[in-house]
Design a protein around this motif. Structure first.
Motif, PDB file in Angstrom:
ATOM      1  N   VAL A   1       0.691  -1.201  -0.055  1.00 23.91           N
ATOM      2  CA  VAL A   1       0.078   0.152   0.084  1.00 23.91           C
ATOM      3  C   VAL A   1       0.716   1.107  -0.157  1.00 23.91           C
ATOM      4  O   VAL A   1       0.694   2.200  -0.817  1.00 23.91           O
ATOM      5  N   ARG A   2       2.162   1.207   0.707  1.00 22.83           N
ATOM      6  CA  ARG A   2       2.786   2.399   0.938  1.00 22.83           C
ATOM      7  C   ARG A   2       3.740   2.715  -0.458  1.00 22.83           C
ATOM      8  O   ARG A   2       3.903   3.550  -0.966  1.00 22.83           O
ATOM      9  N   GLN A   3       3.728   1.407  -0.934  1.00 22.65           N
ATOM     10  CA  GLN A   3       4.668   1.658  -2.576  1.00 22.65           C
ATOM     11  C   GLN A   3       3.701   2.111  -3.390  1.00 22.65           C
ATOM     12  O   GLN A   3       4.091   2.963  -4.413  1.00 22.65           O
ATOM     13  N   ALA A   4       2.489   1.484  -3.352  1.00 18.90           N
ATOM     14  CA  ALA A   4       1.402   1.953  -4.514  1.00 18.90           C
ATOM     15  C   ALA A   4       1.193   3.561  -4.180  1.00 18.90           C
ATOM     16  O   ALA A   4       1.172   4.287  -5.165  1.00 18.90           O
ATOM     17  N   TYR A   5       1.340   3.978  -2.941  1.00 15.47           N
ATOM     18  CA  TYR A   5       0.914   5.384  -2.688  1.00 15.47           C
ATOM     19  C   TYR A   5       2.117   6.328  -3.366  1.00 15.47           C
ATOM     20  O   TYR A   5       1.733   7.366  -4.240  1.00 15.47           O
ATOM     21  N   LEU A   6       3.216   5.902  -3.173  1.00 14.51           N
ATOM     22  CA  LEU A   6       4.549   6.544  -3.830  1.00 14.51           C
ATOM     23  C   LEU A   6       4.255   6.484  -5.561  1.00 14.51           C
ATOM     24  O   LEU A   6       4.923   7.469  -6.264  1.00 14.51           O
TER      25      LEU A   6
ATOM     26  N   GLU B   1      -6.310   6.456  -1.864  1.00 11.91           N
ATOM     27  CA  GLU B   1      -7.435   5.529  -2.126  1.00 11.91           C
ATOM     28  C   GLU B   1      -7.108   4.620  -3.056  1.00 11.91           C
ATOM     29  O   GLU B   1      -7.324   3.286  -3.039  1.00 11.91           O
ATOM     30  N   LEU B   2      -6.417   4.939  -4.291  1.00 11.31           N
ATOM     31  CA  LEU B   2      -5.982   4.278  -5.366  1.00 11.31           C
ATOM     32  C   LEU B   2      -4.938   3.217  -5.002  1.00 11.31           C
ATOM     33  O   LEU B   2      -4.748   2.034  -5.428  1.00 11.31           O
ATOM     34  N   ALA B   3      -3.963   3.755  -3.998  1.00 13.63           N
ATOM     35  CA  ALA B   3      -3.112   2.573  -3.556  1.00 13.63           C
ATOM     36  C   ALA B   3      -3.654   1.639  -2.662  1.00 13.63           C
ATOM     37  O   ALA B   3      -3.499   0.521  -3.061  1.00 13.63           O
ATOM     38  N   ARG B   4      -4.857   1.805  -1.877  1.00 13.40           N
ATOM     39  CA  ARG B   4      -5.541   0.767  -1.176  1.00 13.40           C
ATOM     40  C   ARG B   4      -6.279  -0.247  -2.351  1.00 13.40           C
ATOM     41  O   ARG B   4      -6.105  -1.339  -2.125  1.00 13.40           O
ATOM     42  N   GLU B   5      -6.936   0.402  -3.227  1.00 18.19           N
ATOM     43  CA  GLU B   5      -7.452  -0.193  -4.385  1.00 18.19           C
ATOM     44  C   GLU B   5      -6.589  -1.174  -4.958  1.00 18.19           C
ATOM     45  O   GLU B   5      -6.995  -2.089  -5.335  1.00 18.19           O
ATOM     46  N   SER B   6      -5.497  -0.668  -5.434  1.00 15.73           N
ATOM     47  CA  SER B   6      -4.629  -1.325  -6.348  1.00 15.73           C
ATOM     48  C   SER B   6      -3.964  -2.658  -5.570  1.00 15.73           C
ATOM     49  O   SER B   6      -3.977  -3.677  -6.054  1.00 15.73           O
ATOM     50  N   VAL B   7      -3.742  -2.414  -4.275  1.00 17.02           N
ATOM     51  CA  VAL B   7      -3.454  -3.542  -3.468  1.00 17.02           C
ATOM     52  C   VAL B   7      -4.539  -4.492  -3.590  1.00 17.02           C
ATOM     53  O   VAL B   7      -4.351  -5.831  -3.588  1.00 17.02           O
TER      54      VAL B   7
ATOM     55  N   ALA C   1      -0.157  -5.118  -8.524  1.00 20.82           N
ATOM     56  CA  ALA C   1      -0.446  -4.112  -8.005  1.00 20.82           C
ATOM     57  C   ALA C   1       0.119  -2.626  -8.631  1.00 20.82           C
ATOM     58  O   ALA C   1      -0.501  -1.477  -8.888  1.00 20.82           O
ATOM     59  N   TYR C   2       1.348  -2.782  -8.956  1.00 16.85           N
ATOM     60  CA  TYR C   2       2.133  -1.831  -9.786  1.00 16.85           C
ATOM     61  C   TYR C   2       1.328  -1.456 -10.851  1.00 16.85           C
ATOM     62  O   TYR C   2       1.245  -0.199 -11.304  1.00 16.85           O
ATOM     63  N   GLU C   3       0.937  -2.444 -11.920  1.00 13.04           N
ATOM     64  CA  GLU C   3       0.188  -2.138 -13.107  1.00 13.04           C
ATOM     65  C   GLU C   3      -1.082  -1.521 -12.975  1.00 13.04           C
ATOM     66  O   GLU C   3      -1.320  -0.509 -13.728  1.00 13.04           O
ATOM     67  N   TYR C   4      -1.706  -2.079 -12.101  1.00 16.01           N
ATOM     68  CA  TYR C   4      -2.822  -1.352 -11.577  1.00 16.01           C
ATOM     69  C   TYR C   4      -2.916   0.248 -11.180  1.00 16.01           C
ATOM     70  O   TYR C   4      -3.574   0.969 -11.668  1.00 16.01           O
ATOM     71  N   ALA C   5      -2.038   0.522 -10.241  1.00 13.27           N
ATOM     72  CA  ALA C   5      -1.842   1.737  -9.928  1.00 13.27           C
ATOM     73  C   ALA C   5      -1.179   2.649 -10.921  1.00 13.27           C
ATOM     74  O   ALA C   5      -1.624   3.889 -10.711  1.00 13.27           O
TER      75      ALA C   5
END
Length: 366
Positions: free
Chosen positions: A121-126, A132-138, A166-170
């Protein structure tokens, strides 16, 4: 008599033991007395330690193996700066169960989720700059992993499989068209965190992803290239350009170690919580049922349309009108135009012959 070398676990297990103990490659390298790249080479199997380094590395792995067989509260490893970004929280390490315990698919999934989700979640936020998108991606990545659990469970790196998804979705460009993501979210409260996040979001998506995997998560260059689906030279060029862009805006982060520390601090400053694993599994099953029913309804509609077409189609074949053919002996029709002498004589004859025929009916004026 020559002493046999100390036994070592397989290369794919060495990295698992280190991550289960929340140790970074730098910490392992410091304990063994080698460079960080050497530890990465040992974990990938490209090289094998020898001599005293092998003994020290084998002793360290043996201690990590023993720690992996007890609960997480008994682990003695202390997470370093990377623990907030690349290493999972202590409560989610998969080594919380004794070795040899047979887990059900749901238990194995929950262990993987607790092991990876907080850091992801923290990586997707960066990557996205949106909480919200970070949580949704994971959540979407783990939902897909649960749908394909027989495939993910036997993968060599299940955590890498979920991370790549998760990276692809984010990083998907289609999120900009969604109403909920049209407006920017509030930036971090700290000015330094805000500046670093702004620099990251100005980088192209492949550069941002490469920088996060190498300087944030701690993957080596071949692993980063493999996860970003690029060659090793291309990944190296992306990393260098990304570092140059960050250093141009933030000169104090020109050092890779300083950049690594700041990435971890920015990710840890946000209170990002992942959804419960039971809710993720329930959502995955609900989505699977929805798409299954949608596929069934679409198939039934196609069958119904086909049946209606068969029912209303003509039962006999009606041949089409054939094209015209030339008939021998019939003169072709001539186009309107000036009458020939023969036609003029014929017209005059017909007009003169009417006088000797029946009388014409002519209207008479009263």
């Amino acid at each position: 008599m020559t002493q046999s070398p100390a036994p070592l676990p397989p290369p794919e297990l060495r990295r698992h033991l280190r991550e289960a103990a929340s140790l970074t490659p730098d910490q392992v390298a410091e304990r063994v007395g080698v460079a960080r790249e050497t530890v990465r080479a040992w974990e990938s199997g490209r090289t094998t330690p020898r001599g005293r380094r092998r003994e020290a590395y084998a002793k360290l792995l043996a201690s990590l193996t023993e720690a992996d067989m007890v609960t997480n509260t008994q682990q003695a490893a202390v997470p370093g700066p990377l623990g907030a970004l690349g290493a999972p929280e202590a409560s989610g390490a998969p080594g919380g169960r004794p070795a040899g315990t047979v887990l059900t698919p749901a238990q194995a999934f929950d262990a993987l989720y607790a092991f990876c989700a907080p850091a992801l979640v923290r990586q997707a936020y960066l990557l996205s700059g949106r909480r919200e998108l970070a949580r949704e991606s994971v959540e979407r990545a783990f939902q897909l992993a649960w749908q394909r659990w027989p495939e993910v469970a036997v993968d060599r790196d299940p955590a890498g499989w979920v991370r790549a998804t998760a990276y692809e979705y984010a990083l998907s460009p289609w999120h900009r068209f969604r109403p909920r993501y049209r407006h920017p979210e509030p930036p971090p409260s700290d000015a330094a965190d805000r500046a670093l996040l702004d620099v990251l979001l100005t980088l192209p998506a492949p550069y941002r992803r490469t920088l996060l995997l190498y300087d944030g998560v701690g993957l080596d260059l071949p692993e980063t290239a493999a996860e970003t689906e690029a060659s090793t030279p291309a990944a190296a060029n992306r990393l260098l350009h990304a570092r140059e862009a960050v250093a141009a805006r933030l000169p104090e982060l020109a050092s890779p170690s300083a950049l690594h520390r700041r990435l971890a601090e920015v990710a840890s400053a946000e209170r990002l919580r992942a959804t419960k694993p039971t809710a993720v599994r329930a959502g995955s099953e609900q989505r699977a049922r929805f798409w299954t029913r949608a596929a069934i309804a679409f198939t039934v509609a196609i069958i119904g349309a086909t049946a209606l077409t068969v029912r209303t189609a003509p039962t006999r074949y009606e041949p089409a009108v054939p094209p015209g053919e030339t008939v021998q002996g019939v003169p072709p029709r001539s186009a309107p135009g000036t009458l020939s002498d023969a036609e003029l004589n014929l017209r005059a004859k017909l007009r003169s012959g009417i006088r000797h025929g029946p009388q014409r009916l002519l209207p008479l004026a009263e």
